[in-house]
Structure formats: structure tokens, C-alpha cells
Design a protein around this motif. Structure first.
Motif, PDB file in Angstrom:
ATOM      1  N   MET A   1     -20.291  25.279 -54.686  1.00 32.82           N
ATOM      2  CA  MET A   1     -20.831  24.011 -54.210  1.00 32.82           C
ATOM      3  C   MET A   1     -21.879  23.512 -55.204  1.00 32.82           C
ATOM      4  SD  MET A   1     -22.889  23.251 -50.688  1.00 32.82           S
ATOM      5  CE  MET A   1     -21.523  23.943 -49.757  1.00 32.82           C
ATOM      6  N   PRO A   2     -21.713  22.317 -55.762  1.00 34.61           N
ATOM      7  CA  PRO A   2     -22.690  21.809 -56.730  1.00 34.61           C
ATOM      8  C   PRO A   2     -24.021  21.444 -56.064  1.00 34.61           C
ATOM      9  CG  PRO A   2     -21.042  20.134 -56.253  1.00 34.61           C
ATOM     10  CD  PRO A   2     -20.579  21.393 -55.556  1.00 34.61           C
ATOM     11  N   THR A  84     -27.654  19.307 -52.147  1.00 32.82           N
ATOM     12  CA  THR A  84     -26.225  19.378 -52.424  1.00 32.82           C
ATOM     13  C   THR A  84     -25.766  18.103 -53.112  1.00 32.82           C
ATOM     14  OG1 THR A  84     -25.752  18.527 -50.208  1.00 32.82           O
ATOM     15  CG2 THR A  84     -25.748  20.910 -50.497  1.00 32.82           C
ATOM     16  N   ASP A  85     -24.916  18.263 -54.104  1.00 33.44           N
ATOM     17  CA  ASP A  85     -24.397  17.114 -54.851  1.00 33.44           C
ATOM     18  C   ASP A  85     -23.168  16.561 -54.130  1.00 33.44           C
ATOM     19  OD1 ASP A  85     -24.237  15.235 -56.773  1.00 33.44           O
ATOM     20  OD2 ASP A  85     -23.430  16.534 -58.328  1.00 33.44           O
ATOM     21  N   GLY A  86     -23.396  16.158 -52.893  1.00 30.00           N
ATOM     22  CA  GLY A  86     -22.325  15.659 -52.054  1.00 30.00           C
ATOM     23  C   GLY A  86     -22.734  15.728 -50.590  1.00 30.00           C
ATOM     24  N   PRO A 100     -17.636  16.363 -52.591  1.00 34.05           N
ATOM     25  CA  PRO A 100     -18.538  16.233 -53.743  1.00 34.05           C
ATOM     26  C   PRO A 100     -18.837  14.773 -54.047  1.00 34.05           C
ATOM     27  CG  PRO A 100     -16.334  16.806 -54.468  1.00 34.05           C
ATOM     28  CD  PRO A 100     -16.320  16.898 -52.975  1.00 34.05           C
TER      29      PRO A 100
END
Length: 270
Positions: A1-2, A84-86, A100
Motif C-alpha cells: 500500500m503506497p 495513504t496515497d489513496g 490508489p
């Protein structure tokens, strides 16, 4: 997870509120997450329609920490946040799904470095564009988008002009002076194959001094009408009276910088 890390700093006069008031930290974090939600989310995937019930809305994931000291053990209250990038999208049939924020090649149709992304996704906002639309000033120094290294160093490269209000393209001595001395496994090609140069200049990592000058305040005094020229400070800071009488016993040298035209100012101008 980015995940992206963010650092939130505030002016010194406000840092004591963060250090002693948990409610101030909570309020700052709420505002911070509201601000970054739009620049980080993808309009195609993550933006929730107006009127969507709260239980069905997408949500960011985040962890934040309040740091009370700087690297020199000085008092410096600031926040670190991992976001989180999303977004997490609720699912009625199971755990939430993570979407994302970034567009990947199968949706962006960008399959090479030397592409301008707006040619494939012309309606997609870049992060600096989103900040500009929110009233921010956005500037770039050096490489942000793809470069044809080393030939494009010092140029815009494959930059997006709409992202910035100011662009600065520095080029170091390794580009301007030493490039002809670079050894490459394929002569004339440096960016796509193994290449190197042992520079005799030594390690150029050093502290730097950056001077930022402001040419205001200075005559002519140009400032926003609101509130600068609409302040009623006469009651708090009354104008000096008896100037002529005061000047009579001053030495001549003390009046050398006197501006005669100022003596003709009206009371309203003063």
C-alpha cells in the motif's frame, strides 16, 4: 500500500499551542487532511459525489505524531503524518477496497519516460496545479518531471508548464564543465548505459547560505488597501505634534536628511 510522509510546521508563535493544547493539534490535523485530500485523490476514481451518505464515502488512512523538539534538541513542536496515497472505499460485502490515488500506465496510457502526461490525460490535474487552484504559489527548482540526462540538465525537460508559476533550471559543473570527460560503455550515450567520471573537484557537499531579500517596506509604500490603508490607528498612535518647535533647537546637521516636501502634507495624508 503506497504511503506518503508529510511534515506539518507552524510559525514559532503558534508552536506553544501545539505543545500544550491537544485540541489545537486535532484542529490542525483536521484542516491538514481536508487540504491534502483533493490534491492526492484521483478525480476519476476517488472523489465521492455530493450527497453520498457518510457510511458510503471514501476515506484516507493516516497516522500522525507530535514531535516536540528539533534535531538540535531545541523546542520545535511540529507534526509528522503518514497518509495513504489513496482512499478506502466501503464495501457492503466485505472489507473496504483500497483505490490508489495515482493513475497507473493502463489508465494513463503513459508507457515511456519521454512523454508529456497532458497529451494522454489532458483533464488530469498535477499536484502543483491543484495547489495553484486552491490559491497557492507553486514553483519548481530543478528536475521534477522526466529529463534526458545529461543533455537536458539546465532545461525544462519534459516539464508541465501549467504546473508552475516559476521555474528555475540549475546546471552544475558536472554538466557544464566535466561532461566531455565522462567515460561511457557506449560513447556519446550517458543516460541509458553505465557511465562514470572520477571528478578531481572532490566532494562538493557543503553547507550553503541562501539570502532572500525583500524590497518592501520602502518608499514608495505599496501595500494592499485592505487592511493596510484602512486601519484607524490615530487613537492608538496619535501623530506627533509641535514638530516645528522641536526642530528649532536641533543642530543643523541633524536636519540634513529633512524632506521639505513632507512639510506640505495635509493632515489626511499624514
Amino acid at each position: 500500500m503506497p504511503v506518503r510522509q508529510w511534515v506539518i510546521s507552524v510559525p514559532k508563535r503558534l508552536q506553544r499551542f501545539l505543545a500544550s493544547r491537544p485540541e489545537a493539534v486535532a484542529a490542525l490535523l483536521r484542516k491538514f487532511f481536508d487540504e491534502i485530500k483533493q490534491p492526492l485523490c484521483s478525480e476519476r476514481l476517488l472523489c465521492t459525489a455530493v450527497g453520498t451518505p457518510p457510511a458510503a464515502r471514501s476515506r484516507h488512512g493516516a497516522v500522525s505524531f507530535l514531535h516536540r523538539f528539533g534535531s538540535g534538541l531545541n523546542r520545535h513542536a511540529h507534526l509528522h503524518a503518514c497518509v495513504t496515497d489513496g482512499d478506502f472505499m466501503p464495501s457492503p460485502d466485505g472489507p473496504p477496497a483500497f483505490l490508489p490515488a495515482r493513475l497507473y500506465p493502463n489508465s494513463s496510457r503513459i508507457h515511456a519516460n519521454a512523454q508529456l502526461f497532458l497529451q494522454s490525460i489532458p483533464t488530469q490535474l498535477s499536484m502543483p496545479q491543484a495547489f495553484r487552484l486552491a490559491g497557492y504559489f507553486a514553483a519548481r527548482i530543478g528536475k521534477m518531471y522526466h529529463y534526458n540526462v545529461p543533455m537536458a540538465v539546465g532545461t525544462n525537460g519534459h516539464d508541465d508548464p501549467g504546473s508552475w508559476e516559476l521555474e528555475i533550471n540549475p546546471a552544475g559543473c558536472d554538466r557544464l564543465e566535466e561532461e566531455p570527460q565522462i567515460v561511457s560503455l557506449e560513447p556519446g550515450k550517458c543516460g541509458g548505459t553505465l557511465s562514470w567520471y572520477a571528478s578531481p573537484k572532490g566532494d562538493r557537499a557543503r553547507p550553503f547560505f541562501l539570502a532572500v531579500g525583500f524590497y518592501r517596506p520602502h518608499t514608495p509604500y505599496v501595500a494592499p488597501q485592505t487592511p493596510s490603508f484602512e486601519m484607524d490607528l490615530e487613537a492608538e498612535r496619535p501623530l506627533v505634534t509641535g514638530v516645528a518647535e522641536d526642530q528649532q533647537d536641533m543642530p543643523k546637521a541633524a536636519l540634513g536628511s529633512r524632506k521639505a516636501e513632507q512639510d506640505a502634507m495635509t493632515e489626511s495624508q499624514r
